[in-house]
Design a protein around this motif. Structure first.
Motif, PDB file in Angstrom:
ATOM      1  N   ASN A   1       0.800  -1.215   0.000  1.00  0.00           N
ATOM      2  CA  ASN A   1       0.000   0.000   0.000  1.00  0.00           C
ATOM      3  C   ASN A   1       0.842   1.279   0.000  1.00  0.00           C
ATOM      4  OD1 ASN A   1      -2.542  -1.231  -0.071  1.00  0.00           O
ATOM      5  ND2 ASN A   1      -2.537  -1.559   2.137  1.00  0.00           N
ATOM      6  N   ARG A   2       2.142   1.122  -0.178  1.00  0.00           N
ATOM      7  CA  ARG A   2       3.028   2.298  -0.215  1.00  0.00           C
ATOM      8  C   ARG A   2       2.651   3.172  -1.415  1.00  0.00           C
ATOM      9  NH1 ARG A   2       8.625   2.540   1.016  1.00  0.00           N
ATOM     10  NH2 ARG A   2       9.347   4.688   0.788  1.00  0.00           N
ATOM     11  N   LYS A   3       2.455   4.468  -1.159  1.00  0.00           N
ATOM     12  CA  LYS A   3       2.105   5.386  -2.233  1.00  0.00           C
ATOM     13  C   LYS A   3       3.328   5.668  -3.107  1.00  0.00           C
ATOM     14  CE  LYS A   3      -2.136   5.767  -0.991  1.00  0.00           C
ATOM     15  NZ  LYS A   3      -3.198   5.121  -1.824  1.00  0.00           N
ATOM     16  N   ILE A   4       3.119   5.674  -4.403  1.00  0.00           N
ATOM     17  CA  ILE A   4       4.220   5.816  -5.358  1.00  0.00           C
ATOM     18  C   ILE A   4       5.031   7.101  -5.165  1.00  0.00           C
ATOM     19  CG2 ILE A   4       4.752   6.080  -7.822  1.00  0.00           C
ATOM     20  CD1 ILE A   4       2.500   4.047  -8.359  1.00  0.00           C
ATOM     21  N   PRO A   5       4.411   8.251  -4.914  1.00  0.00           N
ATOM     22  CA  PRO A   5       5.222   9.466  -4.730  1.00  0.00           C
ATOM     23  C   PRO A   5       6.179   9.388  -3.537  1.00  0.00           C
ATOM     24  CG  PRO A   5       2.952  10.045  -5.198  1.00  0.00           C
ATOM     25  CD  PRO A   5       2.961   8.568  -4.949  1.00  0.00           C
ATOM     26  N   ASP A   6       5.894   8.483  -2.576  1.00  0.00           N
ATOM     27  CA  ASP A   6       6.738   8.365  -1.387  1.00  0.00           C
ATOM     28  C   ASP A   6       7.906   7.403  -1.574  1.00  0.00           C
ATOM     29  OD1 ASP A   6       5.004  10.100  -0.097  1.00  0.00           O
ATOM     30  OD2 ASP A   6       3.757   8.484   0.699  1.00  0.00           O
ATOM     31  N   ILE A   7       7.964   6.737  -2.709  1.00  0.00           N
ATOM     32  CA  ILE A   7       9.051   5.780  -2.963  1.00  0.00           C
ATOM     33  C   ILE A   7      10.291   6.551  -3.415  1.00  0.00           C
ATOM     34  CG2 ILE A   7       9.774   3.780  -4.310  1.00  0.00           C
ATOM     35  CD1 ILE A   7       6.844   2.986  -4.544  1.00  0.00           C
ATOM     36  N   THR A   8      11.402   6.339  -2.727  1.00  0.00           N
ATOM     37  CA  THR A   8      12.618   7.103  -2.996  1.00  0.00           C
ATOM     38  C   THR A   8      13.276   6.665  -4.296  1.00  0.00           C
ATOM     39  OG1 THR A   8      14.085   5.562  -1.850  1.00  0.00           O
ATOM     40  CG2 THR A   8      12.991   7.245  -0.501  1.00  0.00           C
ATOM     41  N   PRO A   9      14.155   7.489  -4.854  1.00  0.00           N
ATOM     42  CA  PRO A   9      14.884   7.107  -6.068  1.00  0.00           C
ATOM     43  C   PRO A   9      15.666   5.803  -5.883  1.00  0.00           C
ATOM     44  CG  PRO A   9      15.097   9.447  -5.710  1.00  0.00           C
ATOM     45  CD  PRO A   9      14.422   8.903  -4.487  1.00  0.00           C
ATOM     46  N   GLU A  10      16.274   5.610  -4.715  1.00  0.00           N
ATOM     47  CA  GLU A  10      17.036   4.383  -4.455  1.00  0.00           C
ATOM     48  C   GLU A  10      16.114   3.173  -4.426  1.00  0.00           C
ATOM     49  OE1 GLU A  10      19.162   7.913  -3.230  1.00  0.00           O
ATOM     50  OE2 GLU A  10      17.182   7.157  -2.615  1.00  0.00           O
ATOM     51  N   GLU A  11      14.938   3.325  -3.847  1.00  0.00           N
ATOM     52  CA  GLU A  11      13.974   2.225  -3.799  1.00  0.00           C
ATOM     53  C   GLU A  11      13.453   1.894  -5.193  1.00  0.00           C
ATOM     54  OE1 GLU A  11      11.947   2.617   0.622  1.00  0.00           O
ATOM     55  OE2 GLU A  11      11.347   4.040  -0.933  1.00  0.00           O
ATOM     56  N   ARG A  12      13.331   2.874  -6.034  1.00  0.00           N
ATOM     57  CA  ARG A  12      12.863   2.631  -7.402  1.00  0.00           C
ATOM     58  C   ARG A  12      13.892   1.841  -8.204  1.00  0.00           C
ATOM     59  NH1 ARG A  12       9.262   7.763  -9.375  1.00  0.00           N
ATOM     60  NH2 ARG A  12       8.234   8.150  -7.370  1.00  0.00           N
ATOM     61  N   VAL A  13      15.155   2.163  -7.999  1.00  0.00           N
ATOM     62  CA  VAL A  13      16.230   1.417  -8.667  1.00  0.00           C
ATOM     63  C   VAL A  13      16.204  -0.036  -8.223  1.00  0.00           C
ATOM     64  CG1 VAL A  13      18.731   1.139  -8.861  1.00  0.00           C
ATOM     65  CG2 VAL A  13      17.723   3.421  -9.001  1.00  0.00           C
ATOM     66  N   LEU A  14      16.069  -0.263  -6.917  1.00  0.00           N
ATOM     67  CA  LEU A  14      16.032  -1.627  -6.393  1.00  0.00           C
ATOM     68  C   LEU A  14      14.814  -2.377  -6.912  1.00  0.00           C
ATOM     69  CD1 LEU A  14      17.072  -3.876  -4.582  1.00  0.00           C
ATOM     70  CD2 LEU A  14      15.851  -2.802  -2.659  1.00  0.00           C
ATOM     71  N   LEU A  15      13.651  -1.735  -6.918  1.00  0.00           N
ATOM     72  CA  LEU A  15      12.433  -2.382  -7.396  1.00  0.00           C
ATOM     73  C   LEU A  15      12.568  -2.805  -8.845  1.00  0.00           C
ATOM     74  CD1 LEU A  15       9.485  -3.232  -7.088  1.00  0.00           C
ATOM     75  CD2 LEU A  15       8.825  -0.863  -7.598  1.00  0.00           C
ATOM     76  N   HIS A  16      13.095  -1.936  -9.676  1.00  0.00           N
ATOM     77  CA  HIS A  16      13.299  -2.255 -11.093  1.00  0.00           C
ATOM     78  C   HIS A  16      14.182  -3.488 -11.244  1.00  0.00           C
ATOM     79  CE1 HIS A  16      15.605  -1.759 -14.938  1.00  0.00           C
ATOM     80  NE2 HIS A  16      14.378  -1.634 -15.400  1.00  0.00           N
TER      81      HIS A  16
END
Length: 270
Positions: A188-203
């Protein structure tokens, strides 16, 4: 329900086995699976030679030398089997394809599925596939830049985003559980709250986890075209309610995320 790892394996196996083969005859026992009439499907594909098979999302694209396509989707599940002997054909099936070299293909849906024929040049108009999003198995397409750009204007939660086939094609409610756990994200984490580092890891996790599942043949209750089951039997947190988190030992919880159930570690996925 088969997801990208299972569909990818089926497509690669079909590409190896039926490329270059010519269709002799088609049999359809459940016409509601089709987008066109049985007679039109036979006119479209009989005597046509398979050029290639590939996967995108939960769809298998069988391309013919004529430019026509046979599009297959197993829906909630089913068996797509390749036969070298007519004696091994199942008693019940919705679709059968006979090749001129006396090999056969059958599809038996567990509940529902789709068998669509598309004329040459008309794939762009096929409504169920022309909106499919990025494919995690296509390195040229599933770049971090494109993935991050998709996230840029979204305001919802990350699980709903990843399950939307218009964003990323092929992830369902089975593999999403461990993808989010390995990325350390609450569903349920809101997308705008996801950090750039977390986005790299998720990808990275999306590509790596799905690739690992495909290499194991997919889920243990799904079959490949040779009637063999996959080897993915257990998950890190998925479907393990009450069991210990493999990282911190806290009991795994089952929660509601949108319209689907999610399994999370309340400590690792705050």
């Amino acid at each position: 329900m088969p997801e990208l790892p299972e569909i990818y394996n089926l497509a690669m196996q079909l590409n190896r086995e039926i490329t270059g083969k010519k269709i002799k005859e088609l049999e359809v026992r459940q016409e509601k699976c089709l987008n066109i009439s049985v007679s039109d499907l036979r006119i479209l594909l009989t005597d046509q030679i398979v050029k290639a098979c590939e996967a995108k999302g939960k769809w298998i694209f069988v391309r013919f030398e004529s430019g026509a396509y046979l599009l297959l989707n197993l829906g909630m599940g089913g068996n797509l089997l390749y036969h070298s002997n007519i004696k091994t054909l199942p008693e019940k099936y919705q679709f059968r394809c006979d090749f001129t070299d006396n090999f056969y293909l059958t599809i038996s849906f567990w509940w529902f599925g789709y068998i669509h024929g598309v004329k040459s040049g008309e794939l762009i108009f096929h409504k169920m596939t022309n909106t499919l999003g990025l494919s995690p198995f296509d390195k040229a397409e599933f770049t971090f830049e494109r993935f991050n750009a998709l996230l840029a204007d979204k305001r919802g939660n990350i699980k709903s985003f990843l399950l939307d086939q218009r964003n990323v094609a092929g992830i369902g409610n089975v593999y999403i559980q461990d993808i989010l756990f390995k990325a350390g994200l609450h569903p349920n984490r809101k997308i705008p709250d996801i950090t750039p580092e977390e986005r790299v890891l998720l990808h990275y996790v999306i590509m790596d986890y799905l690739k690992s599942a495909a290499e194991l043949g997919g889920l243990a209750y799904e079959k490949d075209i040779y009637n063999k089951n996959g080897l993915v039997k257990e998950f890190l947190v998925g479907y393990r309610e009450g069991k210990e988190c493999p990282k911190c030992g806290i009991p795994i919880e089952k929660i509601k995320a949108g319209s689907t159930a999610s399994f999370i570690c309340p400590h690792c996925q705050r």
